[in-house]
Design a protein around this motif. Sequence first.
Motif, PDB file in Angstrom:
ATOM      1  N   LEU A 120       0.861  -1.184   0.000  1.00 52.49           N
ATOM      2  CA  LEU A 120       0.000   0.000   0.000  1.00 52.49           C
ATOM      3  C   LEU A 120       0.898   1.234   0.000  1.00 52.49           C
ATOM      4  O   LEU A 120       1.212   1.796   1.047  1.00 52.49           O
ATOM      5  CB  LEU A 120      -0.915   0.003   1.227  1.00 52.49           C
ATOM      6  N   MET A 121       1.320   1.645  -1.203  1.00 55.37           N
ATOM      7  CA  MET A 121       2.150   2.838  -1.308  1.00 55.37           C
ATOM      8  C   MET A 121       1.304   4.058  -0.951  1.00 55.37           C
ATOM      9  O   MET A 121       0.162   4.190  -1.382  1.00 55.37           O
ATOM     10  CB  MET A 121       2.728   2.962  -2.715  1.00 55.37           C
ATOM     11  N   ASN A 122       1.921   4.951  -0.159  1.00 51.94           N
ATOM     12  CA  ASN A 122       1.126   6.010   0.432  1.00 51.94           C
ATOM     13  C   ASN A 122       1.909   7.302   0.574  1.00 51.94           C
ATOM     14  O   ASN A 122       3.121   7.338   0.363  1.00 51.94           O
ATOM     15  CB  ASN A 122       0.583   5.553   1.788  1.00 51.94           C
ATOM     16  N   SER A 123       1.215   8.356   0.923  1.00 49.44           N
ATOM     17  CA  SER A 123       1.844   9.659   1.146  1.00 49.44           C
ATOM     18  C   SER A 123       1.172  10.338   2.328  1.00 49.44           C
ATOM     19  O   SER A 123      -0.031  10.174   2.559  1.00 49.44           O
ATOM     20  CB  SER A 123       1.712  10.536  -0.104  1.00 49.44           C
ATOM     21  N   ARG A 124       1.951  11.091   3.070  1.00 48.17           N
ATOM     22  CA  ARG A 124       1.429  11.825   4.228  1.00 48.17           C
ATOM     23  C   ARG A 124       0.748  13.092   3.723  1.00 48.17           C
ATOM     24  O   ARG A 124       1.406  14.052   3.313  1.00 48.17           O
ATOM     25  CB  ARG A 124       2.577  12.143   5.193  1.00 48.17           C
ATOM     26  N   MET A 125      -0.584  13.114   3.787  1.00 54.68           N
ATOM     27  CA  MET A 125      -1.402  14.232   3.310  1.00 54.68           C
ATOM     28  C   MET A 125      -2.317  14.705   4.442  1.00 54.68           C
ATOM     29  O   MET A 125      -3.517  14.918   4.264  1.00 54.68           O
ATOM     30  CB  MET A 125      -2.245  13.793   2.108  1.00 54.68           C
ATOM     31  N   PRO A 167       1.813  22.378  10.613  1.00 55.77           N
ATOM     32  CA  PRO A 167       1.718  23.082   9.330  1.00 55.77           C
ATOM     33  C   PRO A 167       3.018  23.754   8.916  1.00 55.77           C
ATOM     34  O   PRO A 167       3.096  24.324   7.828  1.00 55.77           O
ATOM     35  CB  PRO A 167       0.611  24.115   9.579  1.00 55.77           C
ATOM     36  N   LEU A 168       4.031  23.648   9.771  1.00 55.11           N
ATOM     37  CA  LEU A 168       5.362  24.136   9.419  1.00 55.11           C
ATOM     38  C   LEU A 168       6.310  22.988   9.108  1.00 55.11           C
ATOM     39  O   LEU A 168       7.485  23.212   8.845  1.00 55.11           O
ATOM     40  CB  LEU A 168       5.944  24.980  10.566  1.00 55.11           C
ATOM     41  N   GLY A 169       5.803  21.769   9.130  1.00 57.64           N
ATOM     42  CA  GLY A 169       6.642  20.592   8.928  1.00 57.64           C
ATOM     43  C   GLY A 169       6.905  19.895  10.236  1.00 57.64           C
ATOM     44  O   GLY A 169       6.631  18.714  10.407  1.00 57.64           O
ATOM     45  N   TYR A 180       5.573   8.698   1.650  1.00 54.77           N
ATOM     46  CA  TYR A 180       6.307   9.939   1.353  1.00 54.77           C
ATOM     47  C   TYR A 180       5.836  11.057   2.285  1.00 54.77           C
ATOM     48  O   TYR A 180       4.646  11.335   2.400  1.00 54.77           O
ATOM     49  CB  TYR A 180       6.008  10.285  -0.100  1.00 54.77           C
ATOM     50  N   PHE A 181       6.790  11.713   2.962  1.00 57.67           N
ATOM     51  CA  PHE A 181       6.487  12.857   3.833  1.00 57.67           C
ATOM     52  C   PHE A 181       7.273  14.060   3.325  1.00 57.67           C
ATOM     53  O   PHE A 181       8.493  14.076   3.359  1.00 57.67           O
ATOM     54  CB  PHE A 181       6.871  12.522   5.276  1.00 57.67           C
ATOM     55  N   ASP A 182       6.550  15.069   2.859  1.00 59.07           N
ATOM     56  CA  ASP A 182       7.181  16.225   2.241  1.00 59.07           C
ATOM     57  C   ASP A 182       6.603  17.510   2.829  1.00 59.07           C
ATOM     58  O   ASP A 182       5.386  17.697   2.848  1.00 59.07           O
ATOM     59  CB  ASP A 182       6.933  16.188   0.729  1.00 59.07           C
ATOM     60  N   TYR A 183       7.471  18.355   3.325  1.00 59.42           N
ATOM     61  CA  TYR A 183       7.046  19.654   3.853  1.00 59.42           C
ATOM     62  C   TYR A 183       7.882  20.750   3.211  1.00 59.42           C
ATOM     63  O   TYR A 183       8.889  20.484   2.558  1.00 59.42           O
ATOM     64  CB  TYR A 183       7.171  19.696   5.381  1.00 59.42           C
ATOM     65  N   ARG A 184       7.452  21.985   3.375  1.00 60.44           N
ATOM     66  CA  ARG A 184       8.125  23.125   2.755  1.00 60.44           C
ATOM     67  C   ARG A 184       9.380  23.464   3.564  1.00 60.44           C
ATOM     68  O   ARG A 184       9.299  23.860   4.719  1.00 60.44           O
ATOM     69  CB  ARG A 184       7.171  24.319   2.701  1.00 60.44           C
ATOM     70  N   HIS A 238       6.008  23.815  -2.954  1.00 61.38           N
ATOM     71  CA  HIS A 238       6.760  22.744  -2.304  1.00 61.38           C
ATOM     72  C   HIS A 238       6.011  22.197  -1.089  1.00 61.38           C
ATOM     73  O   HIS A 238       5.403  22.940  -0.326  1.00 61.38           O
ATOM     74  CB  HIS A 238       8.140  23.241  -1.867  1.00 61.38           C
ATOM     75  N   GLY A 239       6.109  20.884  -0.901  1.00 62.15           N
ATOM     76  CA  GLY A 239       5.623  20.260   0.315  1.00 62.15           C
ATOM     77  C   GLY A 239       4.142  19.939   0.314  1.00 62.15           C
ATOM     78  O   GLY A 239       3.332  20.655  -0.264  1.00 62.15           O
ATOM     79  N   PHE A 240       3.791  18.835   1.002  1.00 55.94           N
ATOM     80  CA  PHE A 240       2.394  18.442   1.164  1.00 55.94           C
ATOM     81  C   PHE A 240       1.888  18.661   2.590  1.00 55.94           C
ATOM     82  O   PHE A 240       0.727  18.383   2.869  1.00 55.94           O
ATOM     83  CB  PHE A 240       2.205  16.961   0.807  1.00 55.94           C
ATOM     84  N   GLN A 241       2.740  19.096   3.499  1.00 56.77           N
ATOM     85  CA  GLN A 241       2.285  19.280   4.878  1.00 56.77           C
ATOM     86  C   GLN A 241       2.235  20.744   5.287  1.00 56.77           C
ATOM     87  O   GLN A 241       1.472  21.109   6.171  1.00 56.77           O
ATOM     88  CB  GLN A 241       3.155  18.483   5.876  1.00 56.77           C
ATOM     89  N   SER A 242       3.005  21.582   4.650  1.00 53.74           N
ATOM     90  CA  SER A 242       3.064  22.990   5.039  1.00 53.74           C
ATOM     91  C   SER A 242       1.859  23.740   4.475  1.00 53.74           C
ATOM     92  O   SER A 242       1.552  23.645   3.296  1.00 53.74           O
ATOM     93  CB  SER A 242       4.369  23.614   4.537  1.00 53.74           C
ATOM     94  N   VAL A 243       1.188  24.492   5.344  1.00 52.57           N
ATOM     95  CA  VAL A 243      -0.040  25.213   4.985  1.00 52.57           C
ATOM     96  C   VAL A 243       0.280  26.661   4.628  1.00 52.57           C
ATOM     97  O   VAL A 243       1.093  27.289   5.313  1.00 52.57           O
ATOM     98  CB  VAL A 243      -1.034  25.144   6.164  1.00 52.57           C
ATOM     99  N   PRO A 244      -0.361  27.220   3.567  1.00 56.23           N
ATOM    100  CA  PRO A 244      -1.296  26.567   2.659  1.00 56.23           C
ATOM    101  C   PRO A 244      -0.587  25.592   1.730  1.00 56.23           C
ATOM    102  O   PRO A 244       0.563  25.798   1.371  1.00 56.23           O
ATOM    103  CB  PRO A 244      -1.906  27.740   1.891  1.00 56.23           C
TER     104      PRO A 244
END
Length: 374
Positions: free
Chosen positions: A63-68, A125-127, A326-330, A338-344
């Motif tokens: 189950l390939m996944n990403s942190r969203m 939201p900052l990583g 995958y965990f990606d933040y700005r 860039h990034g899937f965790q940093s808001v917006p």
Amino acid sequence: MKHKTLLLTLLIIWLGAIPKILKAQTSNTKQTIVSIQGEKFLINGIPTYQGRNWKGYPIEGLLMNSRMVQGIFDDLNPETSGRWKYDDTQKWDADRNTKEFIRSMKSWYAKGLLGFTINLQGGSPLGYGNKGWINSAIDTDGELRPKYMARLERILDKANEIGMVPILGLFYNDQEDLLKDEAAVIKGVDNVIDWLFQKNYRNIIIEINNECNLKYSHAILQPDRVHELIERIQSKTQNGYRFLAGTSYSGGVIPQENVVRASDFLLIHGNGVHDPSAITEMVSKTKAVRGYRPMPILFNEDDHFNFDKASNNFVEAVKAYASWGYFDYRMKGEVYNHGFQSVPVNWGISSPRKEAFFDKLEEITGGLKKSRRP
């Protein structure tokens, strides 16, 4: 009299047909069912990535996944909510965030992404780190906040339509202390599971809390007792169905025996694991914990990349037959794309790092070009 008899007959036929119509509507809108068989995940009874191998390594059942985790994010603290504004509107918009999340889901799926972690209390939201914001779908008494759950429902419905498996996290360590006591935590868990049953979802797996070994104030969310909540969820059934449950640990940490014995699957993290060979070692150590029996092992958070290298954390997880997330933040100096965790969040495949991950994902899985519903 004949006219009345005919009308009565038609009414009886119509009333008898209603349950079948409702059942048909439910089967059409709630069609994705996740299950586990040994170490494999199955969707609608078929192993994921059926028949797929990559360089001699089996992919079927992973189950390939990403942190969203920020898909339903909001900030209920007026002192901090202004920092998440979009550049184009100069304001934060929680509904826009969810709408753009949903709009991107098919593009993730097409590249081979079957799972994503979304959390009722988000993530930083900052990583990394917490600075006073309030982001929780569960209030201080354990009740569910309707606006959060409405946004979550839209995402879960879309995942169900496409054929994706959300890893639904309930608590995050910088937000769980907003709940006033252990009773509120338990009530929150019960309310979430009851809500999921009410909505008739079958494509969800549950992560009790993100990194249970870090900074939790409520003892029942800490490593020695978190298995109680796993078992509580497992004890709840409806129409012969129950939700699959587990919890995660911080980077490099191996699950404890109580969690291994209780869980349906095991969640581990690769943060801080800089040597890819140590990923393989983590999987081996996890399988060596007393109480382990064949079950899926998932990395659902890892902030290491190097996707152009022959060896990286993703590749080594695959070689060990573990799903990878995958965990990606700005990062410092990076911008909105860039990034899937940093808001917006820009939920699109909008940066070179995102592109590299999704390209590697497609190479390994073969991609999933057609969604379950066009």
